[in-house]
Design an enzyme around this catalytic site. Sequence first.
Site, PDB file in Angstrom:
ATOM      1  N   THR A  13      -6.638 -12.542   1.573  1.00 27.49           N
ATOM      2  CA  THR A  13      -6.577 -13.473   0.292  1.00 27.49           C
ATOM      3  C   THR A  13      -7.440 -14.807   0.844  1.00 27.49           C
ATOM      4  O   THR A  13      -8.002 -15.508  -0.017  1.00 27.49           O
ATOM      5  CB  THR A  13      -5.365 -13.673  -0.327  1.00 27.49           C
ATOM      6  OG1 THR A  13      -5.069 -12.160  -0.684  1.00 27.49           O
ATOM      7  CG2 THR A  13      -5.266 -14.376  -1.516  1.00 27.49           C
ATOM      8  N   SER A  55      -5.877  -6.320   4.036  1.00 27.69           N
ATOM      9  CA  SER A  55      -4.871  -5.787   4.888  1.00 27.69           C
ATOM     10  C   SER A  55      -4.897  -4.406   5.148  1.00 27.69           C
ATOM     11  O   SER A  55      -4.798  -3.870   6.068  1.00 27.69           O
ATOM     12  CB  SER A  55      -3.418  -6.155   4.502  1.00 27.69           C
ATOM     13  OG  SER A  55      -2.872  -7.219   4.754  1.00 27.69           O
ATOM     14  N   THR A  87      -2.098 -10.692   3.871  1.00 26.04           N
ATOM     15  CA  THR A  87      -0.815 -10.923   4.176  1.00 26.04           C
ATOM     16  C   THR A  87       0.155  -9.620   3.968  1.00 26.04           C
ATOM     17  O   THR A  87       1.219  -9.475   4.574  1.00 26.04           O
ATOM     18  CB  THR A  87      -0.190 -11.872   3.178  1.00 26.04           C
ATOM     19  OG1 THR A  87      -0.471 -11.536   1.886  1.00 26.04           O
ATOM     20  CG2 THR A  87      -0.857 -13.348   3.396  1.00 26.04           C
ATOM     21  N   ASP A  88      -0.373  -8.541   3.418  1.00 27.82           N
ATOM     22  CA  ASP A  88       0.455  -7.325   3.180  1.00 27.82           C
ATOM     23  C   ASP A  88       0.883  -6.636   4.296  1.00 27.82           C
ATOM     24  O   ASP A  88       1.761  -6.113   4.347  1.00 27.82           O
ATOM     25  CB  ASP A  88      -0.396  -6.450   2.334  1.00 27.82           C
ATOM     26  CG  ASP A  88      -0.822  -6.843   0.956  1.00 27.82           C
ATOM     27  OD1 ASP A  88      -0.214  -7.737   0.618  1.00 27.82           O
ATOM     28  OD2 ASP A  88      -1.629  -6.154   0.448  1.00 27.82           O
TER      29      ASP A  88
END
Length: 329
Positions: A13, A55, A87-88
Amino acid sequence: MSAAVRLLTLGGTIFMTEETADGHARPDDLAGARLVASARYGVSVSTHPLANVSSSDVRPHHLRSALELAREAVDAGAQGAVLTHGTDTLEESAFLLDRYWDREAPLVLTGAMRPASAPGADGPANLRDAVRTAVAPSARGLGVLVVFDAQVHLADQVSKASSRSVSAFSSFPAGPLALVHEHDVQLLHRPLPRRARLPGAPMDRLPSVPVLTAGLDEDLGLLDHLPPHELAGLVIAGVGMGHVSPAAMPRLRRLLAGGTPVVVATRIGAGGTSTHHYAYPGSEVDLLEAGAVMAGLLPPAKARLLLQALLADGSTPERIREEFAAYAS
Ligand code: ASP
């Protein structure tokens, strides 16, 4: 002269913008380049774009390249390296990289929850904090770190705790390792020695280790349909302290008797698995007697990566047991 920090970019992101037409966030190379160029780092940074993917699209070969480029940079004189990542699965990449990272210099992962185009985008601050951490004297020797929302987390302990908040990461069981300051990080506790180190780098294709989740009346019948080549090992996200339904035990026993390692973690976010609280069918004592390994404080996703990395390294059952014992709770 080499830059103080090598910045490797993989996307997430932090490198996305929301399109005006539909408001959805997508990878945006130009926005990424702008962010990297406009950030005020305070030290010299050289950038190496690896990819601009979410991710879900990160593969072991991306991490292998990141590892090799980061090693190359610090061997040539950089004080540390930073990798941007979605971030996932950021905590998983950090954990896997930490198995192989063998330099004193920090390798720092960061990202953002808000796209570069969003009001209050958190990417610039996270990037600056990651670079500060990469050159921080107190961060040396701590392996792979995750920097997010002005906090520093250890790769073994960090996980994404909110799918929306800019303070998306937390660390279990010890809390964040440090706070980011301008000229150093402020350690909040003394970390344990680093564990489960492996030589080299992750292979391009990791052995297949599915994660199955235990639950009410879940007999893990899916195992009857998985071909052996899809089952180099198995991780169970158990209930409670690492338990399964008694109805699942014959299937697990069969796998274990055939030499397939079975690691039991817990689907609970805190507390880890036990080795000694309960002795009913499907409990930790029953699972251990059948030959399973308890994951201790490692959550299912990290237990999977550790088992994959150990299998890829040709580990014996004893070694697998020993490595997981380092995370015992
Ligand atoms: N879905 C995004 C990703 O993991 C989320 C993020 O980067 O924050 O790539």
